[in-house]
Design a protein around this motif. Structure first.
Motif, PDB file in Angstrom:
ATOM      1  N   MET A   1       0.905  -1.225  -0.041  1.00  0.00           N
ATOM      2  CA  MET A   1       0.119   0.076  -0.188  1.00  0.00           C
ATOM      3  C   MET A   1       0.909   1.076  -0.011  1.00  0.00           C
ATOM      4  SD  MET A   1      -3.019   0.877   2.694  1.00  0.00           S
ATOM      5  CE  MET A   1      -3.981  -0.172   2.276  1.00  0.00           C
ATOM      6  N   SER A   2       0.458   2.096  -0.799  1.00  0.00           N
ATOM      7  CA  SER A   2       1.314   3.473  -0.910  1.00  0.00           C
ATOM      8  C   SER A   2       0.928   4.441   0.256  1.00  0.00           C
ATOM      9  CB  SER A   2       0.860   4.192  -2.090  1.00  0.00           C
ATOM     10  OG  SER A   2      -0.345   4.616  -2.311  1.00  0.00           O
ATOM     11  N   GLN A   3       1.548   5.479   0.381  1.00  0.00           N
ATOM     12  CA  GLN A   3       1.262   6.465   1.461  1.00  0.00           C
ATOM     13  C   GLN A   3       0.007   6.979   1.241  1.00  0.00           C
ATOM     14  OE1 GLN A   3       4.172   9.663   1.480  1.00  0.00           O
ATOM     15  NE2 GLN A   3       5.665   8.565   2.689  1.00  0.00           N
ATOM     16  N   GLU A   4      -0.460   7.344   0.028  1.00  0.00           N
ATOM     17  CA  GLU A   4      -1.624   7.984  -0.157  1.00  0.00           C
ATOM     18  C   GLU A   4      -2.990   7.010   0.080  1.00  0.00           C
ATOM     19  OE1 GLU A   4      -4.000  10.610  -3.373  1.00  0.00           O
ATOM     20  OE2 GLU A   4      -1.924   9.947  -3.721  1.00  0.00           O
ATOM     21  N   GLN A   5      -2.769   5.830  -0.116  1.00  0.00           N
ATOM     22  CA  GLN A   5      -3.769   4.900   0.343  1.00  0.00           C
ATOM     23  C   GLN A   5      -3.910   4.606   1.471  1.00  0.00           C
ATOM     24  OE1 GLN A   5      -2.169   1.843  -2.246  1.00  0.00           O
ATOM     25  NE2 GLN A   5      -3.121   2.456  -4.256  1.00  0.00           N
ATOM     26  N   PHE A   6      -2.611   4.584   2.120  1.00  0.00           N
ATOM     27  CA  PHE A   6      -2.564   4.428   3.589  1.00  0.00           C
ATOM     28  C   PHE A   6      -3.263   5.467   4.306  1.00  0.00           C
ATOM     29  CE2 PHE A   6      -0.353   5.248   7.870  1.00  0.00           C
ATOM     30  CZ  PHE A   6      -0.492   3.929   8.412  1.00  0.00           C
ATOM     31  N   ILE A   7      -3.289   6.770   3.967  1.00  0.00           N
ATOM     32  CA  ILE A   7      -3.836   7.749   4.608  1.00  0.00           C
ATOM     33  C   ILE A   7      -5.456   7.663   4.454  1.00  0.00           C
ATOM     34  CG2 ILE A   7      -4.251  10.438   4.552  1.00  0.00           C
ATOM     35  CD1 ILE A   7      -1.562   9.454   5.957  1.00  0.00           C
ATOM     36  N   GLU A   8      -5.950   7.201   3.339  1.00  0.00           N
ATOM     37  CA  GLU A   8      -7.234   6.926   2.930  1.00  0.00           C
ATOM     38  C   GLU A   8      -7.789   5.658   4.147  1.00  0.00           C
ATOM     39  OE1 GLU A   8      -9.694   7.924   1.228  1.00  0.00           O
ATOM     40  OE2 GLU A   8      -8.435   9.671   0.203  1.00  0.00           O
ATOM     41  N   LEU A   9      -7.017   4.707   4.294  1.00  0.00           N
ATOM     42  CA  LEU A   9      -7.203   3.858   5.290  1.00  0.00           C
ATOM     43  C   LEU A   9      -7.347   4.293   6.613  1.00  0.00           C
ATOM     44  CD1 LEU A   9      -7.505   0.828   6.110  1.00  0.00           C
ATOM     45  CD2 LEU A   9      -5.071   0.516   6.258  1.00  0.00           C
ATOM     46  N   CYS A  10      -6.603   5.221   7.147  1.00  0.00           N
ATOM     47  CA  CYS A  10      -6.565   5.821   8.425  1.00  0.00           C
ATOM     48  C   CYS A  10      -7.869   6.673   8.466  1.00  0.00           C
ATOM     49  CB  CYS A  10      -5.473   6.699   8.555  1.00  0.00           C
ATOM     50  SG  CYS A  10      -3.805   5.748   8.893  1.00  0.00           S
ATOM     51  N   LYS A  11      -8.156   7.455   7.398  1.00  0.00           N
ATOM     52  CA  LYS A  11      -9.237   8.177   7.373  1.00  0.00           C
ATOM     53  C   LYS A  11     -10.557   7.193   7.721  1.00  0.00           C
ATOM     54  CE  LYS A  11     -10.258  11.394   4.384  1.00  0.00           C
ATOM     55  NZ  LYS A  11     -10.457  11.995   3.036  1.00  0.00           N
ATOM     56  N   THR A  12     -10.743   6.053   7.124  1.00  0.00           N
ATOM     57  CA  THR A  12     -11.747   5.238   6.955  1.00  0.00           C
ATOM     58  C   THR A  12     -12.040   4.709   8.520  1.00  0.00           C
ATOM     59  OG1 THR A  12     -11.617   4.330   4.771  1.00  0.00           O
ATOM     60  CG2 THR A  12     -12.879   2.901   6.418  1.00  0.00           C
ATOM     61  N   LEU A  13     -10.803   4.417   9.207  1.00  0.00           N
ATOM     62  CA  LEU A  13     -10.808   3.917  10.672  1.00  0.00           C
ATOM     63  C   LEU A  13     -11.056   4.914  11.505  1.00  0.00           C
ATOM     64  CD1 LEU A  13      -7.310   2.051  10.575  1.00  0.00           C
ATOM     65  CD2 LEU A  13      -9.576   0.896  10.600  1.00  0.00           C
ATOM     66  N   TYR A  14     -10.656   6.368  11.278  1.00  0.00           N
ATOM     67  CA  TYR A  14     -11.247   7.318  12.326  1.00  0.00           C
ATOM     68  C   TYR A  14     -12.695   7.592  12.235  1.00  0.00           C
ATOM     69  CZ  TYR A  14      -6.774   8.912  13.895  1.00  0.00           C
ATOM     70  OH  TYR A  14      -5.887   9.261  14.439  1.00  0.00           O
ATOM     71  N   ASN A  15     -13.256   7.522  11.015  1.00  0.00           N
ATOM     72  CA  ASN A  15     -14.793   7.467  10.980  1.00  0.00           C
ATOM     73  C   ASN A  15     -15.434   6.324  11.385  1.00  0.00           C
ATOM     74  OD1 ASN A  15     -15.330   9.858   9.091  1.00  0.00           O
ATOM     75  ND2 ASN A  15     -13.897   8.971   7.719  1.00  0.00           N
ATOM     76  N   MET A  16     -14.754   5.305  11.260  1.00  0.00           N
ATOM     77  CA  MET A  16     -15.358   3.984  11.740  1.00  0.00           C
ATOM     78  C   MET A  16     -15.591   4.096  13.379  1.00  0.00           C
ATOM     79  SD  MET A  16     -14.151   0.132  11.175  1.00  0.00           S
ATOM     80  CE  MET A  16     -14.014   0.446   9.186  1.00  0.00           C
ATOM     81  N   PHE A  17     -14.520   4.561  13.956  1.00  0.00           N
ATOM     82  CA  PHE A  17     -14.479   4.582  15.502  1.00  0.00           C
ATOM     83  C   PHE A  17     -15.327   5.612  16.129  1.00  0.00           C
ATOM     84  CE2 PHE A  17      -9.876   3.042  14.982  1.00  0.00           C
ATOM     85  CZ  PHE A  17     -10.509   1.631  14.595  1.00  0.00           C
ATOM     86  N   SER A  18     -15.829   6.754  15.342  1.00  0.00           N
ATOM     87  CA  SER A  18     -16.724   7.828  15.707  1.00  0.00           C
ATOM     88  C   SER A  18     -17.785   7.633  16.685  1.00  0.00           C
ATOM     89  CB  SER A  18     -16.860   8.960  14.772  1.00  0.00           C
ATOM     90  OG  SER A  18     -18.058   8.056  13.966  1.00  0.00           O
ATOM     91  N   GLU A  19     -18.557   6.586  16.470  1.00  0.00           N
ATOM     92  CA  GLU A  19     -19.565   6.127  17.186  1.00  0.00           C
ATOM     93  C   GLU A  19     -19.391   5.003  18.226  1.00  0.00           C
ATOM     94  OE1 GLU A  19     -22.837   5.421  14.362  1.00  0.00           O
ATOM     95  OE2 GLU A  19     -22.860   7.363  13.482  1.00  0.00           O
ATOM     96  N   ASP A  20     -18.287   4.498  18.632  1.00  0.00           N
ATOM     97  CA  ASP A  20     -17.960   3.444  19.445  1.00  0.00           C
ATOM     98  C   ASP A  20     -17.878   4.252  20.906  1.00  0.00           C
ATOM     99  OD1 ASP A  20     -16.063   1.319  20.713  1.00  0.00           O
ATOM    100  OD2 ASP A  20     -17.010   0.626  18.866  1.00  0.00           O
ATOM    101  N   PRO A  21     -18.354   3.264  21.843  1.00  0.00           N
ATOM    102  CA  PRO A  21     -18.350   3.403  23.060  1.00  0.00           C
ATOM    103  C   PRO A  21     -16.917   3.888  23.970  1.00  0.00           C
ATOM    104  CG  PRO A  21     -19.622   1.700  23.033  1.00  0.00           C
ATOM    105  CD  PRO A  21     -19.255   1.920  21.755  1.00  0.00           C
ATOM    106  N   VAL A  22     -15.875   3.258  23.203  1.00  0.00           N
ATOM    107  CA  VAL A  22     -14.380   3.411  23.681  1.00  0.00           C
ATOM    108  C   VAL A  22     -13.671   4.082  22.759  1.00  0.00           C
ATOM    109  CG1 VAL A  22     -14.393   1.245  25.347  1.00  0.00           C
ATOM    110  CG2 VAL A  22     -14.025   1.124  22.531  1.00  0.00           C
TER     111      VAL A  22
END
Length: 1211
Positions: A978-999
């Motif tokens: 995975m390239s840097q740009e794709q890795f940053i997209e992955l990080c964005k997805t993870l941050y959005n995924m965690f936004s509604e989690d209790p922890v």
């Protein structure tokens, strides 16, 4: 485990010593574990072929003394962990003590005594078990669990040596048959073959012999065929495989697991190499055969059988056969088929005595019954033991009578029988058990036909009545010679009388006797009346269906044109639905039950219905009519065998599947005049399903010429319907009942009449070769096909239902449906429909980012690039998110951020997409046109030279083509980096995924730590992966050398230049590769966020100070994204890159366009595993069923609110 010390003369043969001390050796068997060379391969092969691996554990501990050549085996282990535990115990507890002894013999004696003491202590602590399997079998079971990874609950039934045919090569190994799996293992000279097949996946199982496979067993599943041969006892193996597959089909049908029979009698002597489970299954098979042969209740268990002879007074002969003894019955079956069958209920037995032996009658045994019948058996091998067993069962039977008042009431009174020459008929003994409200009903004691005849005027019928009287007289003579009731001798003469027709006065009694319903009725007095009391008035689905069909049950018969007949039918059907909720009520049960009520009272009709539904027509009347479909398959197979000319025509017309269900389910009662159909029912109760199949074949045979000339299904149905409507019973004395089926005629000529007795005679003459055993074998074969087909249909229904929920009314879905494909691939949806489904069902809620993720998932699943995905692909994608483990879920998420899931519009860089093409293609594209042309010419010349030198090997190309077609299982190593740009997209997805989690905060902290770590790993990997460039000719070489030297100087001497200065040295040649140059310039830039920072520092043209540059370049260009500062908004759309223009792709995303920086999936997985919060998040189980329920609830609320709005607007 510890072993009782045994001598080992040669310690090192086939074994490798791994540990040693002055008193003990720890050894591993060659061929087990890694290494071993040729010797290990040979030992491993011998172990598998000779089954020594089942007896010899792979690890052992030997006791030795220095001067002795004899070794003693004291322990063995199936795993290194187990043997190490024993070794450590010996070292810590015995070594110090043994060093004190001076005499070696004392040392050996002490060790042997200590080991014996340990074994005795372990055995004392073990709980006694009822059925202990033999030692060798236990070892084989342990090996099976270890070899195939089976859990403790999976029980081995038996194992056999055999060969598995892989292609045309047999692989010798061992076949393990467990309760739920068929497993095979072979190891020959380093080549290992492992097979695991679930019994529920088996679609066909047959034993055959061909030139290629001599006497083999073929196992078919949905996707493969397996052949096994070279069995020592192929019949035993095949019979056991049939049993296990049958149990699996029963589990699919009833949703019940396998339960061991705890009440089996214990064997007199222990059986070698036979497990308790195998003994259980063998006993089940014998019990089923015993109950089916003599029509006994389902809970009857065979205790044993022995050869003997039976004296038959009607022909004054001793007939050889077998005596069968069970809890409640003594039965006899002659060796010559149908010569004589006998059933003696123990409740009827009064005397069992040993008669005097003689040369004519050795070891005779006399059994007398209450009906004054005496049965004389002889040639009994173990008469004393047999008499003792019968006496034990008689004591239990008498105990049941004395301890239960209800059983007392149901047993015939012997005094009553002593005063009469013949035993009382079944209907005369049971009225006392009915409750008061049932006693008031006339149907409680008489059949409806008798009640109807009493109320109607019967005219003198002349010859018909005389014929009926002659039938009754024939049966009375038969009763006198052969006995009456359950203890009647059943011979070929009995069948002849049944085929000539049972008199109407005896029909109910003989139906009860031949079906075995009489036995259950006598042993369960009062049971029916209790069911009626419990079931009447209760609301249920079955009760509603019964009420709906009551008036459709033989409406042409006067008995069911009044409330009395309807009420009796309601009570019987409702009572049975209450007794057996699994079946409840099924259409066609009303027609059959109404006929039973005509010839018997309510209780008799109820027990006849029990015998039909639960024993004689198994699984016929459940919701899926599995039994009828099974027998329909048998009918098709028999048609191919007996009527081959007609079979193909019937298949083309599709008639068999249409006619057979109505014929079988109602026993011809719904398709034939009543007077004729009831004669078929007479024969059915005596012969079973064999009679129905015979008559069906006879009907097709009689209409063969007309059916062969039919052009469609409707014409064939007309021919058969016309024939059946005209099957008449000219001997019937009952008033004619109008047949409601339309009389199908063609032309003006009246159709010819067919006598039912002639039809039966023809069926026996032409198709008497049918045997009940063969039909049961065919039933098993068809049951596999039918149940697997029903399972496939159920899956299709689920798919169709899910499709209809979301786009059932969409015309586009109908247009896109391709019915030529497998069902799961017929329905296809586009991106918008997929997005709606994905947003509703995904476990990864990413807020506003979810539609973006849906688009990526759609592109990932759309392998053929037609912008449509089918249901199978949709389920595959959802399964990865719901049912995969942590690695599988991360793999799905990883793929969503690589091409083709990550579109070029999202990546905004063609170079990033090209990075994932194979290297040979990318290098070819990067080469100059002159180099390409030169290389092509060179390759062409080389190929021509090769072609001239060597003739082409077509087998080589075929092998290459075959290897390309083979599907390789994807591993994590196969995933591209995975390239840097794709890795940053992955990080964005993870941050959005965690936004509604209790922890939420813990997850943010964890992902920030992981992201920082991975960015550093990628930067370090970039330095190691950099390769020296090629040396092109001319100016380009010098230019690239300058660039290379400039790159190499970057880590040691940071350059303090602005973005504008960095772009200035680019010449036109470098502009052609602008992406490459921009990647180099961006590696020198620094990432900062606009939020919380000054505009000057964040502007693209603002130069950095020396300190800032030094700090930033000491790590990667992302090193300032630390564990404490990186938040969700740090990697967002407003993130910019210093040194880039604001509108450029690099300034928009938080990653540089760096072609050298990359990260692998393995590195991401390893980093995430270090954070507990992330591991818990991805290992958390999610239930898609809850999501579907929530979506349905929302849809109902939406539809109700829409209806409300419409009504308010219209109002």
């Amino acid at each position: 485990m510890w072993l009782s010390p045994e001598e080992v003369l040669v310690a090192n043969a086939l074994w490798v010593t791994e540990r040693a001390n002055p008193f003990f050796l720890l050894q591993r068997r060659r061929g087990h574990g890694k290494g071993g060379g040729l010797t290990g391969l040979l030992v491993g092969t011998l172990d598998v072929v000779l089954d020594s691996s089942a007896r010899v554990a792979p690890y052992r501990i030997l006791h030795q003394t220095q001067d002795s050549q004899i070794y003693w085996a004291v322990a063995c282990g199936s795993s290194r962990k187990e043997i190490t535990k024993h070794w450590e115990w010996l070292e810590s507890n015995l070594l110090q003590t043994l060093s004190i002894f001076e005499n070696e013999e004392d040392i050996t004696t002490f060790v042997k005594g200590k080991i014996h003491g340990i074994i005795a202590e372990e055995n004392k602590n073990l709980q006694p078990q009822g059925d202990e399997d033999p030692g060798k079998f236990k070892e084989a079971e342990l090996k099976m669990r270890k070899q195939f990874g089976m859990p403790e609950v999976e029980k081995l039934v038996n194992y056999y040596s055999c060969s598995y045919w892989k292609g045309r090569v047999p692989r010798q190994g061992w076949l393990y048959l467990t309760v739920n799996h068929l497993c095979f293992y072979s190891f020959l000279l380093g080549k290992e073959v492992t097979l695991v097949v679930q019994w529920v996946d088996v679609t066909e199982l047959e034993k055959n012999a061909t030139l290629l496979f001599p006497e083999c067993i073929k196992v078919n599943t949905r996707d493969k065929e397996l052949y096994f041969s070279m069995f020592l006892n192929i019949n035993e193996t095949f019979k056991l495989m049939e049993q296990l597959a049958n149990i699996a089909m029963r589990q699919l049908l009833d949703n019940e697991g396998f339960l061991e029979d705890k009440s089996l009698p214990k064997p007199v002597r222990p059986l070698k190499n036979i497990s308790a489970l195998k003994r259980d299954l063998d006993a089940r098979a014998k019990n089923e055969c015993y109950r089916a042969t003599f029509r006994l209740p389902k809970d009857e268990r065979l205790d044993g059988h022995t050869d003997c002879t039976l004296w038959t007074p009607f022909n004054k002969m001793h007939i050889p056969g077998q005596m069968f003894i069970s809890n409640n019955y003594i039965c006899f079956a002659s060796k010559e088929e149908e010569a004589c069958y006998l059933i003696i209920p123990l409740r009827e037995v009064t005397v069992v005595e040993k008669a005097d032996s003689s040369s004519v009658l050795p070891s005779p045994l006399s059994i007398s019954t209450k009906s004054k019948m005496t049965f004389l058996f002889a040639n009994l091998k173990d008469r004393d033991f047999l008499v003792q067993r019968i006496s034990d069962f008689l004591q239990k039977t008498s105990a049941k009578k004395t301890h239960g008042n209800r059983e007392k009431a149901g047993v015939m009174d012997p005094a009553q029988e002593e005063g009469s020459d013949l035993p009382a008929s079944p209907s005369s003994t049971l009225s006392s058990s009915l409750t008061s409200f049932l006693e008031e009903a006339p149907t409680a004691s008489h059949g409806l036909l008798k009640l109807f005849q009493k109320n109607s005027s019967i005219e003198f019928l002349g010859p018909k009545e005389a014929k009926e009287k002659m039938k009754e007289e024939s049966w009375n003579i038969h009763f006198f010679e052969y006995g009456r009731g359950m203890c009647m001798y059943r011979t070929a003469k009995t069948r002849e009388l049944v085929l000539k027709g049972i008199p109407e006065n005896l029909r109910g009694e003989l139906w009860l006797l031949f079906s075995g319903a009489w036995n259950e009725m006598v042993t369960h007095p009062g049971y029916y009346s209790e069911l009626v009391e419990k079931s009447m008035g209760k609301q249920s689905v079955a009760a509603e269906e019964i009420e709906r069909d009551l008036h459709r049950s033989m409406p042409e018969h006067p008995a069911f044109q009044n409330a009395m007949g309807i009420a009796a039918l309601r009570r019987v059907l409702t009572a049975y639905a209450y007794r057996n909720p699994t079946i409840g009520y099924c259409q066609a049960m009303n027609i059959v039950t109404s006929v039973l009520l005509l010839y018997g009272n309510e209780e008799e009709a109820f027990w006849l219905l029990v015998a039909l539904c639960e024993r004689m027509l198994p699984d016929y009347y459940n919701t899926r009519v599995v039994g009828a479909l099974v027998d329909q398959g048998i009918f098709e197979e028999l048609t191919r065998e007996f009527l081959p000319q007609l079979s193909e025509k019937m298949q083309d017309l599709g008639v068999i599947s249409t006619i057979s269900l109505s014929w079988f389910l109602t026993l011809f009662l719904s398709v034939m005049p009543f007077e004729s159909a009831v004669v078929i029912v007479d024969c059915f109760f005596y012969e079973g399903i064999k009679l129905i199949l015979q008559v069906s074949l006879a009907i097709l045979d009689a209409n063969m010429e007309q059916l062969l000339n039919c052009s469609d299904e409707g014409e064939a149905m007309t021919v058969l319907g016309r024939y059946l409507d005209n099957v008449v019973n000219k001997q019937s004395v009952s008033p004619p009942i109008p047949h409601l089926h339309a009389l199908l005629t063609s032309g003006d000529e009246p159709p010819p009449e067919i006598d039912i007795f002639e039809l039966l005679k023809t069926s026996y003459e032409k198709f008497s070769s049918l045997r009940s055993d063969d039909i049961e074998q065919m039933r098993f074969k068809q049951r596999l096909k039918v149940i697997q087909s029903l399972e496939d249909t159920a899956k299709r229904s689920v798919a169709k239902y899910l499709m209809s929920c979301y786009w059932g009314n969409n015309r586009m879905s109908a247009i896109r449906r391709d019915q030529s494909l497998p069902y799961l691939e017929q329905y296809r949806i586009d991106g918008n429909q997929f997005r709606d489904l994905f947003v509703s069902l995904t476990p990864w809620a990413c807020g506003s980012h979810t539609p973006v993720l849906a688009g990526r998932m759609f592109r990932l699943l759309d392998e053929n690039k037609d912008s449509l995905i089918n249901f199978k692909e949709f389920v595959t994608g959802m399964s990865g998110m719901y049912h995969g483990d942590l690695t599988e879920k991360l793999k799905v998420l990883y793929k969503l951020h690589l091409p083709p899931a990550l579109s070029t519009e999202e990546a905004e860089s063609a170079l990033e997409a090209a990075h994932y093409f194979p290297e040979d293609l990318s290098t070819e594209e990067a080469a100059s046109p002159e180099e390409k042309e030169g290389s092509r010419n060179g390759d062409f010349k080389e190929k021509r030279e090769e072609k001239g030198a060597n003739s082409p090997d077509y087998r080589y190309y075929l092998q290459m083509w075959a290897s390309e077609k083979e599907s390789k299982k994807e591993t994590i190593k196969d995933l591209p980096k995975m390239s840097q740009e794709q890795f940053i997209e992955l990080c964005k997805t993870l941050y959005n995924m965690f936004s509604e989690d209790p922890v939420e905060q813990e997850l943010y902290h964890a992902i920030a730590t992981v992201a920082s770590l991975l960015l550093r790993i990628g930067e370090v990997g970039k330095k190691f992966s950099s390769r020296p460039p090629k040396k092109p000719e001319g100016n380009s070489a010098s230019n690239e050398q300058d660039l290379t030297s400039e790159e190499e100087s970057l880590p040691s001497e940071p350059r303090h230049t602005s973005a504008g200065e960095q772009h200035s040295p680019m010449d036109p040649e470098h502009k052609a590769g602008g992406d490459m140059q921009s990647g180099k310039t961006l590696r020198e830039s620094q990432l900062v966020s606009e939020e919380g920072r000054g505009e000057g520092r964040g502007s693209p043209s603002q130069p950095l100070s020396d300190d800032e540059t030094k700090d930033d370049m000491s790590m990667s260009s992302y090193s300032m994204v630390s564990t404490s500062s990186l938040q969700c908004e740090d990697i967002a759309d407003d993130t910019v890159l210093v040194g880039c223009e604001a509108g450029s792709p690099a300034s928009r995303y938080g990653s540089t366009v760096d072609t050298d920086w990359s990260i692998s999936f393995e590195q991401i997985l390893a980093s995430i595993l270090t954070e507990t919060a992330l591991v818990n998040f991805f290992e958390k189980k999610a239930d898609i069923g809850l999501k579907i329920k929530e979506q349905k609830k929302m849809e109902r609320q939406f539809s109700s609110s829409s209806d409300y709005e419409l009504s308010s607007i219209s109002g």
